[in-house]
Design a protein around this motif. Structure first.
Motif, mmCIF file in Angstrom:
data_model
loop_
_atom_site.group_PDB
_atom_site.id
_atom_site.type_symbol
_atom_site.label_atom_id
_atom_site.label_comp_id
_atom_site.label_asym_id
_atom_site.label_seq_id
_atom_site.Cartn_x
_atom_site.Cartn_y
_atom_site.Cartn_z
ATOM 1 N N ASP A 42 0.841 -1.212 0.000
ATOM 2 C CA ASP A 42 0.000 0.000 0.000
ATOM 3 C C ASP A 42 0.872 1.257 0.000
ATOM 4 O O ASP A 42 0.586 2.232 -0.685
ATOM 5 C CB ASP A 42 -0.875 0.030 1.265
ATOM 6 N N ILE A 43 1.919 1.189 0.807
ATOM 7 C CA ILE A 43 2.786 2.362 0.963
ATOM 8 C C ILE A 43 3.490 2.680 -0.359
ATOM 9 O O ILE A 43 3.545 3.829 -0.786
ATOM 10 C CB ILE A 43 3.836 2.121 2.076
ATOM 11 N N TRP A 44 4.000 1.628 -1.016
ATOM 12 C CA TRP A 44 4.748 1.904 -2.241
ATOM 13 C C TRP A 44 3.834 2.489 -3.324
ATOM 14 O O TRP A 44 4.177 3.459 -4.003
ATOM 15 C CB TRP A 44 5.505 0.673 -2.768
ATOM 16 N N GLY A 101 10.652 -0.151 0.712
ATOM 17 C CA GLY A 101 9.684 -0.188 1.793
ATOM 18 C C GLY A 101 10.205 -1.112 2.892
ATOM 19 O O GLY A 101 11.303 -1.660 2.778
ATOM 20 N N PRO A 102 9.402 -1.319 3.935
ATOM 21 C CA PRO A 102 9.856 -2.171 5.040
ATOM 22 C C PRO A 102 9.884 -3.635 4.639
ATOM 23 O O PRO A 102 9.098 -4.068 3.792
ATOM 24 C CB PRO A 102 8.786 -1.930 6.109
ATOM 25 N N LEU A 103 10.775 -4.395 5.226
ATOM 26 C CA LEU A 103 10.892 -5.822 4.912
ATOM 27 C C LEU A 103 10.736 -6.673 6.161
ATOM 28 O O LEU A 103 11.241 -6.300 7.231
ATOM 29 C CB LEU A 103 12.269 -6.108 4.300
ATOM 30 N N THR A 104 10.050 -7.788 6.009
ATOM 31 C CA THR A 104 9.939 -8.746 7.111
ATOM 32 C C THR A 104 11.316 -9.304 7.416
ATOM 33 O O THR A 104 12.081 -9.601 6.496
ATOM 34 C CB THR A 104 9.048 -9.934 6.662
ATOM 35 N N THR A 105 11.616 -9.447 8.692
ATOM 36 C CA THR A 105 12.849 -10.134 9.044
ATOM 37 C C THR A 105 12.538 -11.624 9.088
ATOM 38 O O THR A 105 11.712 -12.071 9.889
ATOM 39 C CB THR A 105 13.351 -9.670 10.427
ATOM 40 N N LEU A 114 17.236 -8.553 6.729
ATOM 41 C CA LEU A 114 17.536 -8.189 5.334
ATOM 42 C C LEU A 114 18.137 -6.791 5.280
ATOM 43 O O LEU A 114 19.016 -6.505 4.459
ATOM 44 C CB LEU A 114 16.258 -8.251 4.502
ATOM 45 N N ASN A 115 17.646 -5.928 6.164
ATOM 46 C CA ASN A 115 18.175 -4.558 6.172
ATOM 47 C C ASN A 115 19.644 -4.546 6.544
ATOM 48 O O ASN A 115 20.453 -3.872 5.915
ATOM 49 C CB ASN A 115 17.388 -3.701 7.161
ATOM 50 N N VAL A 116 19.968 -5.325 7.588
ATOM 51 C CA VAL A 116 21.373 -5.372 8.020
ATOM 52 C C VAL A 116 22.222 -5.983 6.907
ATOM 53 O O VAL A 116 23.311 -5.494 6.595
ATOM 54 C CB VAL A 116 21.498 -6.178 9.341
ATOM 55 N N THR A 336 11.626 3.822 7.940
ATOM 56 C CA THR A 336 12.319 3.466 9.189
ATOM 57 C C THR A 336 11.450 2.579 10.081
ATOM 58 O O THR A 336 11.935 2.024 11.041
ATOM 59 C CB THR A 336 12.721 4.731 9.970
ATOM 60 N N HIS A 337 10.159 2.464 9.761
ATOM 61 C CA HIS A 337 9.309 1.568 10.552
ATOM 62 C C HIS A 337 9.301 0.186 9.909
ATOM 63 O O HIS A 337 9.871 -0.020 8.829
ATOM 64 C CB HIS A 337 7.884 2.130 10.623
ATOM 65 N N GLY A 338 8.612 -0.764 10.561
ATOM 66 C CA GLY A 338 8.533 -2.126 10.040
ATOM 67 C C GLY A 338 7.350 -2.318 9.106
ATOM 68 O O GLY A 338 6.772 -1.336 8.607
ATOM 69 N N THR A 339 6.959 -3.577 8.924
ATOM 70 C CA THR A 339 5.955 -3.904 7.915
ATOM 71 C C THR A 339 4.521 -3.789 8.440
ATOM 72 O O THR A 339 3.575 -3.970 7.671
ATOM 73 C CB THR A 339 6.160 -5.354 7.429
ATOM 74 N N ALA A 340 4.375 -3.544 9.731
ATOM 75 C CA ALA A 340 3.059 -3.427 10.379
ATOM 76 C C ALA A 340 2.052 -4.409 9.762
ATOM 77 O O ALA A 340 1.024 -3.994 9.222
ATOM 78 C CB ALA A 340 2.557 -1.984 10.284
ATOM 79 N N PRO A 341 2.330 -5.715 9.827
ATOM 80 C CA PRO A 341 1.575 -6.707 9.042
ATOM 81 C C PRO A 341 0.068 -6.704 9.291
ATOM 82 O O PRO A 341 -0.705 -7.032 8.391
ATOM 83 C CB PRO A 341 2.204 -8.046 9.444
ATOM 84 N N LYS A 342 -0.352 -6.296 10.505
ATOM 85 C CA LYS A 342 -1.806 -6.375 10.756
ATOM 86 C C LYS A 342 -2.602 -5.398 9.896
ATOM 87 O O LYS A 342 -3.809 -5.539 9.757
ATOM 88 C CB LYS A 342 -2.113 -6.179 12.247
ATOM 89 N N TYR A 343 -1.933 -4.413 9.315
ATOM 90 C CA TYR A 343 -2.638 -3.450 8.453
ATOM 91 C C TYR A 343 -2.410 -3.713 6.954
ATOM 92 O O TYR A 343 -2.815 -2.911 6.111
ATOM 93 C CB TYR A 343 -2.173 -2.027 8.754
ATOM 94 N N ILE A 349 -2.492 2.492 6.133
ATOM 95 C CA ILE A 349 -1.223 2.826 6.784
ATOM 96 C C ILE A 349 -0.709 4.207 6.338
ATOM 97 O O ILE A 349 -1.021 4.675 5.259
ATOM 98 C CB ILE A 349 -0.198 1.709 6.453
ATOM 99 N N ASN A 350 0.112 4.824 7.186
ATOM 100 C CA ASN A 350 0.697 6.118 6.845
ATOM 101 C C ASN A 350 1.914 5.911 5.930
ATOM 102 O O ASN A 350 2.886 5.267 6.336
ATOM 103 C CB ASN A 350 1.133 6.805 8.149
ATOM 104 N N PRO A 351 1.884 6.444 4.723
ATOM 105 C CA PRO A 351 3.013 6.240 3.808
ATOM 106 C C PRO A 351 4.118 7.295 3.985
ATOM 107 O O PRO A 351 5.064 7.356 3.205
ATOM 108 C CB PRO A 351 2.349 6.404 2.435
ATOM 109 N N THR A 388 -3.811 10.024 8.027
ATOM 110 C CA THR A 388 -4.137 8.596 8.168
ATOM 111 C C THR A 388 -4.464 8.283 9.639
ATOM 112 O O THR A 388 -4.251 9.119 10.520
ATOM 113 C CB THR A 388 -2.964 7.730 7.665
ATOM 114 N N TYR A 389 -4.895 7.035 9.882
ATOM 115 C CA TYR A 389 -5.463 6.667 11.202
ATOM 116 C C TYR A 389 -4.551 6.984 12.382
ATOM 117 O O TYR A 389 -5.006 7.353 13.463
ATOM 118 C CB TYR A 389 -5.810 5.163 11.204
ATOM 119 N N ASP A 390 -3.230 6.803 12.163
ATOM 120 C CA ASP A 390 -2.295 6.941 13.285
ATOM 121 C C ASP A 390 -2.259 8.368 13.825
ATOM 122 O O ASP A 390 -2.184 8.598 15.031
ATOM 123 C CB ASP A 390 -0.895 6.476 12.856
#
Ligand code: NAP
Length: 414
Positions: A42-44, A101-105, A114-116, A336-343, A349-351, A388-390
């Motif tokens: 969504d963010i991208w 965008g954010p990546l799941t570790t 993956l970021n590291v 700089t945030h994570g993938t916030a998977p629940k959203y 989500i805030n892009p 956005t919601y946040d």
């Protein structure tokens, strides 16, 4: 033209070239992007619309970014059975500037993050985090607008180097014994051990980047943040090497705080930058008590990690904080945030974090007007309380927008 193993190369555009220490930016640069996992999709989608609209606003049809999708994280795993295909690092390295965008570790599988991994493989030694206030963003302090800093955090060493030994393992025991017998220092036998390497090379290159940025952008001070009073040979050395570097390479343009008062009566001459240092614990107070006295901060890895998030929280911007990881010839801009998977895939989500990382990216390639157009759109949208919601849950009288609507509002407000 560069070729890849598993993906087709870009269909259009020209590569950004790095010649004689300078970027040459074509009118249609190829910029690889990693969409990101979870909410990354969504963010991208939202961010790319904003980027393209801003480029069009500034340049019309004269210039355009040719986006080139490369893969990492879950999408890469599903497509190729690999979390970080070699094609991806090759593309980022080759095209010099990329955004993600954010990546799941991934859990297990031998990859720490993956970021590291991306930072290590590409030697992206500077983590850059600008922190500024956007009017209207709910903040926990009275005058959040007084903080406007750019943090240059060393990205490759310190306790983050990953040299750690778990309590009770034979390696930990051997190390404790060696340190006791050979070096005469006692460590409790039931300790885990982490090593904190801080090198002259690592320290000088981050301070160099911070000073160069300050000079290029008209900032007035670079403050090295360290705990050298306690950790003399690591963080104390970081400070010493920083001053040494300033003297060796920036003698014409950088002065120390002592110089400022003894030779310039406290008045900074035009075009010069002051280098100084603060102890880390005091720095956390300073950003709260005297935020407007700080400008560019240069830090070892751990201090910078803490300080970046503390500063971002102070301006209410943790969810929209941008970042970049850069080397001397590659810049990877990222959420700089994570993938916030629940959203994920809910368009809520805030892009802002990726959008502002894009602003950093456009500044980096010299398309500053494009960055400005985006900032203007974002500032106006937040000031109109269309968020956005946040942010919505923290602002009185705000209108809640979906991710896609928020992007639309930014574009409308450019
Ligand atoms: P997270 O994804 O950052 O999410 C934690 C919470 O922060 C969310 O539930 C949400 O809070 C808020 N949040 C994060 N991004 C937001 C945004 N764009 N807009 C609004 N709110 C946002 O952290 P996590 O749940 O610890 O980590 C999830 C995954 O991301 C893990 O696999 C982790 O390893 C990875 N990760 C990746 C990166 C990266 O790629 N740079 C960084 C950190 C973590 P509310 O629930 O209160 O709304």
């Amino acid at each position: 033209m560069v070729t890849f193993e598993k993906i087709a190369g870009p269909k259009e555009g020209q590569p950004i070239q790095f010649v004689n220490g300078k970027f040459q930016i074509p009118d249609n640069p190829i910029i690889p992007f990693i969409e990101g996992d979870g909410t990354g999709r969504d963010i991208w989608r939202a961010s790319q619309r904003v980027f393209d609209a801003a480029v069009h606003k500034v340049w019309g049809s004269k210039k355009k970014v040719c986006w080139f999708e490369v893969y990492a994280g879950e999408k890469a795993f599903n497509m190729f059975g690999e979390w970080l295909p070699a094609d991806t690092t090759k593309a980022i390295d080759h095209f010099s500037v990329a955004i993600k965008g954010p990546l799941t570790t991934p859990v297990g599988g031998g990859i720490r993050s993956l970021n590291v991994t991306l930072r290590q493989v590409l030697d992206l030694y500077a983590c850059v985090r600008p922190v500024r206030y956007f009017r209207g963003v709910p903040s926990p302090v009275k005058c959040p607008e007084k903080l406007n800093v750019v943090i240059y955090r060393e990205n490759t060493e310190d306790v983050y180097a990953g040299i750690e030994f778990q309590e009770g393992t034979s390696d930990a025991k051997r190390l404790i014994e060696f340190i006791g017998k050979e070096l005469g220092k006692t460590i409790r036998p039931d300790s885990g051990i982490g090593i904190k390497p801080i090198s002259e090379t690592g320290s000088k290159r981050i301070v160099r980047k911070a000073l160069q940025y300050a000079l290029d952008s008209g900032r007035k001070t670079v403050t090295m943040v360290h705990k050298g009073n306690i950790m003399k040979y690591t963080e104390g050395a970081f400070r010493e090497w920083g001053y040494e570097l300033a003297k060796q390479e920036f003698a014409d343009s950088v002065i120390t705080e002592d110089d400022l008062y003894s030779n310039y009566k406290g008045k900074l001459p035009d075009g010069k930058v002051v280098i100084r240092d603060r102890i880390a614990d005091s720095m956390f107070q300073q950003v709260l008590l005297r935020p407007d006295e700080y400008d560019v901060l240069a830090t070892p890895n751990l201090n910078g990690d803490y300080l970046s998030d503390a500063c971002a929280a102070q301006v209410g911007g943790l969810g929209i904080a941008p970042g970049a990881n850069i080397s001397d010839r590659v810049g990877l801009f990222e959420a700089t945030h994570g993938t916030a998977p629940k959203y994920a895939d809910q368009d809520v989500i805030n892009p802002g974090s990726v959008i502002l990382s894009g602003v950093m990216m456009f500044d980096y390639i010299g398309w500053k007007d494009v960055g400005q157009a985006i900032i203007q759109g974002l500032e106006r949208t937040i000031a109109q309380k269309r968020v956005t919601y946040d942010f919505h849950r923290l602002m009185e009288g705000a209108t809640k927008l979906k991710t896609s609507e928020f992007a639309g509002a930014i574009i409308e407000n450019m």
